[in-house]
Every structure is written in structure tokens, then in C-alpha cells.
Design a protein around this motif. Structure first.
Motif, short mmCIF file in Angstrom:
data_model
loop_
_atom_site.label_atom_id
_atom_site.label_comp_id
_atom_site.label_asym_id
_atom_site.label_seq_id
_atom_site.Cartn_x
_atom_site.Cartn_y
_atom_site.Cartn_z
N HIS A 125 123.86 73.98 87.08
CA HIS A 125 124.69 73.00 86.36
C HIS A 125 125.07 71.81 87.24
O HIS A 125 125.53 70.78 86.71
N LEU A 126 124.91 71.93 88.57
CA LEU A 126 125.28 70.84 89.48
C LEU A 126 124.07 70.12 90.07
O LEU A 126 124.23 69.10 90.73
N VAL A 127 122.88 70.65 89.81
CA VAL A 127 121.67 70.03 90.36
C VAL A 127 121.46 68.65 89.75
O VAL A 127 121.61 68.45 88.54
N ARG A 128 121.14 67.68 90.61
CA ARG A 128 120.82 66.33 90.18
C ARG A 128 119.53 65.90 90.85
O ARG A 128 119.04 66.55 91.77
N ASP A 129 118.97 64.78 90.42
CA ASP A 129 117.84 64.21 91.14
C ASP A 129 118.28 63.91 92.57
O ASP A 129 119.31 63.27 92.79
#
Length: 306
Positions: free
Chosen positions: A208-212
């Protein structure tokens, strides 16, 4: 600050490169060495020793005596003596001096304070509370619970924890691969509670916290970047504030606690040394003093004729 002589500036710049690239020391350790040796260079300059090649034991002792007069703590004096010995040995080894002026330089004996540690009850309360909050605080709660469980389970340094990548955790064998001081790698085991918390974070929190641009970092902040040391310290202080009577410790306090509880539980000193990543067994031995002091305190409190 007085301008440093050219020979000193050149030697310290070369020594800094040695510390960074050959010994692979952390930024904090390199900075500590350079701070210590800059004070030595300033003192030597006042004595007109403008080239480290001409250092003598008398000059080095004079430097430590001056530092003591200025009210420096014994731990600081001992560290500066160590920095000086490492530097003068390097000078000889690299042909920058003919004799090792620091070979006979003694260190002031530092008063070693026993590191603070949590009791087993306080640890249980801390981790139980973090587990309860993880169920209501969403991904961040799952992350913080897993961080606390892993810090206590493994005794890793906070910098080592923050440097972990996803692939550094072997969930099947319950091992975490850690890059320690001096770029030395070690594998540290962890138990079932930490494994459960890590699995919850990995499957239900981190996605849920993963971003590019998050990359392989195991621990992520709310913006998706790798969690830093200050954020982990804040987590530990914040969660410990909820435990009645617990001392206000940071991540290093959980490292002390893990080591103390391992030895109290019967682990041998060599095993604890390997788990903590200590280069010297002497560093690990302080925890035997912690356990002995706790035993004496319990005896004094409980025995009617203590």
C-alpha cells in the motif's frame, strides 16, 4: 580555527580516503576520526609541528593532557587516543613517517556505564501494544510493529535495519541478511513473532506504500521512500512512551535489551558476538556485566540478609 599546515591537510585528506575506500567505514565513523585528528593537528600547529612526520610521543601526550584540561570526558579522550594510534600507524605504513609515535600512547580508562535495557515484561507490553495498534493503524501500524519485533529479535543496529532490502529477508529459514560495519555481511536469525509481523507487513502493509521509485527497500515511509534512521528512532520513542515505567530508549536500547536477554537466557558470548556483529569479543562482554549487575540487584532486593 587556525589554518592547517599543508602537510597536515594532505595527510588527513589521504587518511580520509583510506577510511572511506579501503576500510569502508560509515560516514559517522569517518567524521569522528577527522574531528579527533583535526584537534591533534591544531595542537601540533601550536607547537610548530607542521608535518605529521615529525610527531613525537611527547606531542601526543601533550595533546591529550590539553584535552583533559579543557574538560573533555574520559570516553572522548579514550576515543581520541585510539584515533591517534590508528593514524600514526597508518603514517608509518604509507611511508609518511619513519616511526610510529602513537605506538606507546595509552588511553585513559573510560568509565563504562551499563547500557539501559527493558525488562522482559516491558518488552512484552511494548510488542503487544504495537500488535494491537497494527490492526487499527493500517500499513504504517503493520510496519512499525514489524520494525519493533525485528529490532528486538535480532539486535541489529538501526542503520542496518534501514538498509535492508526485501530480498534480504529469508522468510522460509527466518534469517535476515545484514550489511554491518566495515561492509561485513552477516545472517541473523529471528523468531516466530517477528516472522509473523514481517509477513503481515510484506503482504498487507508494504504494497500500500509502494510508489514509483520505491525500489527494493524493505521499510517504506508514507511517501514511498526508504525509511530513514530518524523515522525509526521516532517510532521506538513513540511506542515506548505508551509502556508504563519503561525507560525512554531508542533503537540502540532495543539492541542492548536483545543482547542482555540472550545472555540471561543462556546464549554463549561468541554467539551473541556474531549476532550483534561485534568485531571484538570485548565489546560484547559488557552485557555480561549488565546481567551480573541485574542478578546482584535482584539478590539485594529479595534476600533478607543481603
Amino acid at each position: 580555527m587556525e589554518e592547517m599546515a599543508e602537510a597536515w591537510a594532505e595527510a588527513l585528506a589521504a587518511f580520509e580516503r583510506h577510511l572511506r575506500h579501503e576500510r569502508g567505514l560509515s560516514e559517522h565513523s569517518v567524521r569522528a576520526y577527522l574531528t579527533d585528528l583535526s584537534t591533534l593537528a591544531e595542537h601540533a600547529g601550536r607547537l610548530r609541528v607542521d608535518d605529521p612526520r615529525h610527531l613525537t610521543l611527547r606531542t601526543l601526550r601533550s595533546h591529550l593532557a590539553t584535552q583533559q584540561t579543557l574538560g573533555r570526558a574520559r570516553t572522548t579522550l579514550a576515543r581520541r587516543a585510539t584515533s591517534t594510534r590508528v593514524f600514526t600507524a597508518w603514517l608509518v605504513r604509507t611511508g609518511r613517517a619513519d616511526e610510529d609515535a602513537g605506538a606507546l600512547l595509552a588511553s585513559p580508562k573510560a568509565h563504562r556505564e551499563l547500557p539501559a535495557a527493558l525488562s522482559r515484561t516491558e518488552v512484552r507490553d511494548l510488542l503487544d501494544a504495537a500488535g494491537h495498534r497494527a490492526r487499527s493503524d493500517g500499513p504504517v501500524g503493520l510496519r512499525d510493529h514489524a520494525i519493533l519485533e525485528l529490532l528486538y529479535a535480532t539486535g541489529v543496529r538501526v542503520g542496518e535495519l534501514c538498509g535492508l532490502d526485501v530480498d534480504d529477508v529469508d522468510h522460509a529459514r527466518r534469517l535476515v541478511r545484514v550489511m554491518g560495519k566495515g561492509a561485513k555481511e552477516r545472517s541473523v536469525p529471528f523468531g516466530a513473532p517477528a516472522a509473523e509481523a514481517l509477513q503481515a507487513w510484506s503482504s498487507a502493509g508494504r504494497p500500500h506504500l509502494v510508489r514509483d521509485g520505491s525500489g527494493p527497500a524493505l521499510w517504506l515511509g508514507v511517501r514511498g521512500g526508504r525509511l530513514d534512521v530518524r523515522a525509526v528512532r521516532a517510532v521506538v520513542h513513540d511506542r515506548l512512551a505508551d509502556v508504563d515505567g519503561a525507560p525512554d530508549l531508542g533503537p540502540h536500547g532495543l539492541r542492548h535489551t536483545a543482547a542482555t536477554h540472550l545472555l540471561e537466557g543462556g546464549a554463549d558470548l561468541r554467539s551473541v558476538q556474531e549476532i550483534l556483529g561485534h568485531a571484538s569479543l570485548g565489546t560484547t562482554q559488557i552485557y555480561t556485566h549488565v546481567s551480573s549487575e541485574r542478578l546482584r540487584a535482584a539478590y539485594r532486593q529479595a534476600h533478607p540478609r543481603a
